[in-house]
Design an enzyme around this catalytic site. Structure first.
Site, PDB file in Angstrom:
ATOM      1  N   ARG A   1      27.257  42.418  34.191  1.00  0.00           N
ATOM      2  CA  ARG A   1      28.341  42.018  33.285  1.00  0.00           C
ATOM      3  C   ARG A   1      29.408  41.323  34.115  1.00  0.00           C
ATOM      4  O   ARG A   1      29.326  41.292  35.345  1.00  0.00           O
ATOM      5  CB  ARG A   1      28.893  43.192  32.464  1.00  0.00           C
ATOM      6  CG  ARG A   1      28.974  44.546  33.077  1.00  0.00           C
ATOM      7  CD  ARG A   1      29.935  44.711  34.221  1.00  0.00           C
ATOM      8  NE  ARG A   1      31.271  44.234  33.910  1.00  0.00           N
ATOM      9  CZ  ARG A   1      32.168  43.901  34.816  1.00  0.00           C
ATOM     10  NH1 ARG A   1      31.890  43.954  36.126  1.00  0.00           N
ATOM     11  NH2 ARG A   1      33.360  43.484  34.479  1.00  0.00           N
ATOM     12  N   GLY A   2      30.406  40.773  33.413  1.00  0.00           N
ATOM     13  CA  GLY A   2      31.392  39.945  34.116  1.00  0.00           C
ATOM     14  C   GLY A   2      30.938  38.494  33.977  1.00  0.00           C
ATOM     15  O   GLY A   2      29.765  38.180  34.238  1.00  0.00           O
ATOM     16  N   ALA A   3      31.866  37.627  33.551  1.00  0.00           N
ATOM     17  CA  ALA A   3      31.469  36.274  33.148  1.00  0.00           C
ATOM     18  C   ALA A   3      30.669  35.506  34.215  1.00  0.00           C
ATOM     19  O   ALA A   3      29.569  35.011  33.936  1.00  0.00           O
ATOM     20  CB  ALA A   3      32.709  35.495  32.720  1.00  0.00           C
TER      21      ALA A   3
ATOM     22  N   ARG B   1      25.188  37.339  24.949  1.00  0.00           N
ATOM     23  CA  ARG B   1      26.611  37.697  24.817  1.00  0.00           C
ATOM     24  C   ARG B   1      27.399  36.404  24.543  1.00  0.00           C
ATOM     25  O   ARG B   1      27.211  35.412  25.250  1.00  0.00           O
ATOM     26  CB  ARG B   1      27.135  38.375  26.098  1.00  0.00           C
ATOM     27  CG  ARG B   1      26.486  39.741  26.346  1.00  0.00           C
ATOM     28  CD  ARG B   1      27.227  40.544  27.395  1.00  0.00           C
ATOM     29  NE  ARG B   1      28.491  41.050  26.894  1.00  0.00           N
ATOM     30  CZ  ARG B   1      29.429  41.605  27.685  1.00  0.00           C
ATOM     31  NH1 ARG B   1      29.243  41.667  28.993  1.00  0.00           N
ATOM     32  NH2 ARG B   1      30.538  42.066  27.176  1.00  0.00           N
TER      33      ARG B   1
ATOM     34  N   GLN C   1      35.324  49.845  32.778  1.00  0.00           N
ATOM     35  CA  GLN C   1      34.994  49.008  33.949  1.00  0.00           C
ATOM     36  C   GLN C   1      36.033  49.170  35.056  1.00  0.00           C
ATOM     37  O   GLN C   1      35.715  49.023  36.239  1.00  0.00           O
ATOM     38  CB  GLN C   1      34.920  47.530  33.537  1.00  0.00           C
ATOM     39  CG  GLN C   1      33.725  47.161  32.672  1.00  0.00           C
ATOM     40  CD  GLN C   1      34.047  47.218  31.192  1.00  0.00           C
ATOM     41  OE1 GLN C   1      34.892  48.007  30.768  1.00  0.00           O
ATOM     42  NE2 GLN C   1      33.375  46.408  30.399  1.00  0.00           N
TER      43      GLN C   1
ATOM     44  N   ASP D   1      36.998  35.312  30.726  1.00  0.00           N
ATOM     45  CA  ASP D   1      35.654  35.026  30.213  1.00  0.00           C
ATOM     46  C   ASP D   1      35.548  33.605  29.685  1.00  0.00           C
ATOM     47  O   ASP D   1      34.470  33.012  29.683  1.00  0.00           O
ATOM     48  CB  ASP D   1      35.277  36.029  29.117  1.00  0.00           C
ATOM     49  CG  ASP D   1      34.782  37.306  29.758  1.00  0.00           C
ATOM     50  OD1 ASP D   1      35.634  38.079  30.249  1.00  0.00           O
ATOM     51  OD2 ASP D   1      33.557  37.506  29.821  1.00  0.00           O
TER      52      ASP D   1
ATOM     53  N   ASN E   1      39.744  37.352  27.714  1.00  0.00           N
ATOM     54  CA  ASN E   1      39.346  38.315  28.753  1.00  0.00           C
ATOM     55  C   ASN E   1      39.202  39.676  28.085  1.00  0.00           C
ATOM     56  O   ASN E   1      39.451  39.831  26.884  1.00  0.00           O
ATOM     57  CB  ASN E   1      40.379  38.329  29.889  1.00  0.00           C
ATOM     58  CG  ASN E   1      39.871  39.080  31.114  1.00  0.00           C
ATOM     59  OD1 ASN E   1      38.748  38.838  31.570  1.00  0.00           O
ATOM     60  ND2 ASN E   1      40.644  40.007  31.635  1.00  0.00           N
ATOM     61  N   LYS E   2      38.824  40.662  28.866  1.00  0.00           N
ATOM     62  CA  LYS E   2      38.543  42.003  28.355  1.00  0.00           C
ATOM     63  C   LYS E   2      39.643  42.504  27.425  1.00  0.00           C
ATOM     64  O   LYS E   2      40.830  42.309  27.702  1.00  0.00           O
ATOM     65  CB  LYS E   2      38.346  42.940  29.547  1.00  0.00           C
ATOM     66  CG  LYS E   2      38.081  44.388  29.217  1.00  0.00           C
ATOM     67  CD  LYS E   2      36.933  44.598  28.252  1.00  0.00           C
ATOM     68  CE  LYS E   2      35.628  43.974  28.699  1.00  0.00           C
ATOM     69  NZ  LYS E   2      34.605  43.960  27.621  1.00  0.00           N
TER      70      LYS E   2
HETATM   71  O1  MRU Z   1      32.418  43.087  29.001  1.00  0.00           O
HETATM   72  P1  MRU Z   1      32.483  42.691  30.450  1.00  0.00           P
HETATM   73  O2  MRU Z   1      32.510  43.853  31.390  1.00  0.00           O
HETATM   74  O3  MRU Z   1      31.426  41.675  30.800  1.00  0.00           O
HETATM   75  O4  MRU Z   1      33.892  41.966  30.566  1.00  0.00           O
HETATM   76  C1  MRU Z   1      34.300  41.507  31.819  1.00  0.00           C
HETATM   77  C2  MRU Z   1      35.653  40.915  31.812  1.00  0.00           C
HETATM   78  O5  MRU Z   1      36.316  40.814  30.809  1.00  0.00           O
HETATM   79  C3  MRU Z   1      36.113  40.339  33.106  1.00  0.00           C
HETATM   80  O6  MRU Z   1      37.494  40.499  33.254  1.00  0.00           O
HETATM   81  C4  MRU Z   1      35.789  38.843  33.104  1.00  0.00           C
HETATM   82  O7  MRU Z   1      34.439  38.640  32.820  1.00  0.00           O
HETATM   83  C5  MRU Z   1      36.135  38.197  34.366  1.00  0.00           C
HETATM   84  S1  MRU Z   1      34.963  38.599  35.611  1.00  0.00           S
HETATM   85  C6  MRU Z   1      35.311  37.763  37.030  1.00  0.00           C
END
Ligand code: MRU
Length: 374
Positions: free
Chosen positions: A71-73, A117, A224, A265, A275-276
């Protein structure tokens, strides 16, 4: 001040020379290409267990993205690129002989990965990079496979280098003898090819100033921050404290947070940032308390085809993530739930966007366009 000009002359020019040094993933491997398979550390099991998941097919990569093994963009984008390389290999092996059949099989994989996603722009970005290869008529299927593998590994390497440069540009913005940075979710090595975006900035600041202190939001509902950011910061020996999401206002109102640094994201043409979930709330608090709010992201997160954040698709996830955690359920059965996984921070709340090409300042329409053209 001409912000766009500023953006093309990024802050911390000297520091960024260091970005030429070899970036590493610091021993953390969210996603790796290894001898024709994709290896991921299972982020659902961290920090209690460090277990790898090995994906041999694009379908397994898609499943790993959906279930948040990875996970994470930026890490999702890297994984999607490698998933496409697996799909091309499989199509060739299966003797999808005629180029048209081969391309149809690869196109189906691209669609399947795209649907995993919706919010992180790095995913369609990586799929487009791969499409630029598999859609070429001048390459045989075997040549497409070789080229897609090469590009998948290159996307990984580029992301590492980008995170390193983001860290260097960002570090130049974090002034003060004893900065206290609030971060939200995990925008660390685990969320990228390695090093991280927001945590990349934190790593680079820490390398210059070990007195840095970090407050990490736990980040409900999937934690996270508590599970992943805290794990990364512990490994690095960076001073930090974990707080629940609803404590950020308390610390800001007492002047105990000097900067906010978060990942992204998707960033739209006007500088709105998805973002999250919870990031928007932090941005409002930061604005109220005049705390600089920085967004750190590579250009593969910037979607200039969308004018503003209202058009960003926001993923809604399962109710079970809110009613409890793991096997535990604490909400009464039948409780109705909403679970948007992301929110949009308006550009007006963002002090600067730190990219691998430099620091974009408002108005972002101009500064992002100039940096993209660089
Ligand atoms: O749902 P996730 O854990 O994939 O969400 C991640 C985030 O929102 C991060 O802050 C974002 O992807 C930036 S990662 C460098």
């Amino acid at each position: 001040m001409d912000a766009a000009q500023d953006a093309s002359e990024p802050a911390g020019g000297d520091a960024v020379a260091a970005a030429a040094g070899p970036p590493t993933n610091g021993g953390i491997h969210p996603v790796l290409w290894r001898d024709g398979v994709v290896v991921m550390i299972d982020q659902r099991r961290l920090p209690l267990e460090e277990v790898d998941v090995v994906c041999e097919t694009w379908e397994q990569v898609a499943d790993a993205i959906c279930t948040m093994v990875v996970r994470g963009a930026p890490a999702i984008g890297v994984a999607a690129g490698m998933g496409m390389a697996l799909a091309a290999r499989a199509a060739l092996r299966a003797g999808a002989g005629a180029p048209a059949h081969f391309r149809a099989a690869v196109q189906a994989a691209s669609k399947g990965l795209f649907e995993t996603r919706p919010t992180a722009y790095n995913l369609p970005w990586a799929l487009k990079e791969m499409e630029a290869i598999w859609s070429r008529d001048d390459l045989s299927p075997a040549e497409v496979v070789a080229e897609m593998e090469r590009r998948a590994v290159q996307i990984y390497e580029e992301d590492l280098a980008s995170c390193w440069a983001i860290g260097e540009y960002g570090a130049a913005l974090i002034e003060g003898e004893q900065p206290v940075i609030l971060t939200h979710c995990n925008a660390g090595a685990l969320a990228t090819a390695g090093y991280g975006t927001a945590l990349g900035v934190i790593r680079s600041v820490h390398a210059r100033n070990p007195r840095l202190h970090v407050l990490a939001d736990e980040t409900r509902p999937l934690l996270q921050g508590a599970r992943l950011t805290a794990w990364e910061l512990s490994r690095e020996g960076i001073s930090f404290e974990l707080i629940t999401d609803n404590m950020a206002g308390y610390f800001m109102s007492r002047g105990l947070i000097t900067h906010v640094v978060v990942g992204a994201d998707r960033i739209t043409a006007n500088g709105d940032v998805a973002n999250k979930i919870g990031t928007y709330t932090v941005s409002v608090l930061a604005r109220e308390h005049k705390v600089p709010f920085y967004v750190a992201a590579p250009f593969s997160t910037v979607d200039r085809s969308l004018p503003d954040g209202s058009a960003i698709p926001i993923e809604e996830r399962a109710a079970i993530e809110v009613t409890g955690y793991g096997d535990r359920c604490w909400a009464p059965s039948g409780a109705r739930v909403r679970n948007p996984a992301f929110d949009v921070t308006p550009a007006r709340n963002v002090t600067a966007i730190v990219t691998e090409r430099g620091v974009a300042l408002p108005p972002y329409e101009d500064s992002l366009r100039k940096l993209e053209a660089k």
